[in-house]
Design a protein around this motif. Structure first.
Motif, PDB file in Angstrom:
ATOM      1  N   LEU A  58       0.851  -1.190   0.000  1.00  0.00           N
ATOM      2  CA  LEU A  58       0.000   0.000   0.000  1.00  0.00           C
ATOM      3  C   LEU A  58       0.891   1.245   0.000  1.00  0.00           C
ATOM      4  CD1 LEU A  58      -2.558  -1.192   2.685  1.00  0.00           C
ATOM      5  CD2 LEU A  58      -2.807  -1.246   0.208  1.00  0.00           C
ATOM      6  N   PRO A  59       0.424   2.338  -0.605  1.00  0.00           N
ATOM      7  CA  PRO A  59       1.240   3.554  -0.632  1.00  0.00           C
ATOM      8  C   PRO A  59       1.432   4.113   0.777  1.00  0.00           C
ATOM      9  CG  PRO A  59      -0.904   3.918  -1.665  1.00  0.00           C
ATOM     10  CD  PRO A  59      -0.837   2.486  -1.286  1.00  0.00           C
ATOM     11  N   LYS A  60       2.567   4.782   0.979  1.00  0.00           N
ATOM     12  CA  LYS A  60       2.825   5.428   2.271  1.00  0.00           C
ATOM     13  C   LYS A  60       1.826   6.553   2.460  1.00  0.00           C
ATOM     14  CE  LYS A  60       7.756   4.581   2.601  1.00  0.00           C
ATOM     15  NZ  LYS A  60       9.077   5.221   2.732  1.00  0.00           N
ATOM     16  N   LYS A  61       1.442   6.774   3.720  1.00  0.00           N
ATOM     17  CA  LYS A  61       0.465   7.845   4.015  1.00  0.00           C
ATOM     18  C   LYS A  61       1.177   9.117   4.365  1.00  0.00           C
ATOM     19  CE  LYS A  61      -3.222   4.854   5.399  1.00  0.00           C
ATOM     20  NZ  LYS A  61      -4.181   4.506   6.380  1.00  0.00           N
TER      21      LYS A  61
END
Length: 61
Positions: A58-61
């Motif tokens: 998942l993409p970094k937040k």
């Protein structure tokens, strides 16, 4: 991973100084169903005496 479907690319993560593997990689599979099956089948499976963690990145937040 190829056992479970088409692999588009693999990025093995290495240490910058030693160039040794950090123990994880990113695998891209173009077919979502094949990727989901690979995750289901391989997550928790043993490899070289250690359990694997296989999940969707998942993409970094």
């Amino acid at each position: 991973m190829e056992e479970y479907g088409t692999v588009a690319s693999v990025k093995l993560i290495t240490d910058r100084e030693t160039r040794r593997s950090k123990g994880f990689a990113f695998v891209e599979m173009p077919d979502d169903a094949e990727a989901a099956n690979a995750i289901k089948e391989l997550n928790g499976a043993e490899y070289v005496g250690r359990p694997m963690v296989v999940k969707e990145a998942l993409p970094k937040k």
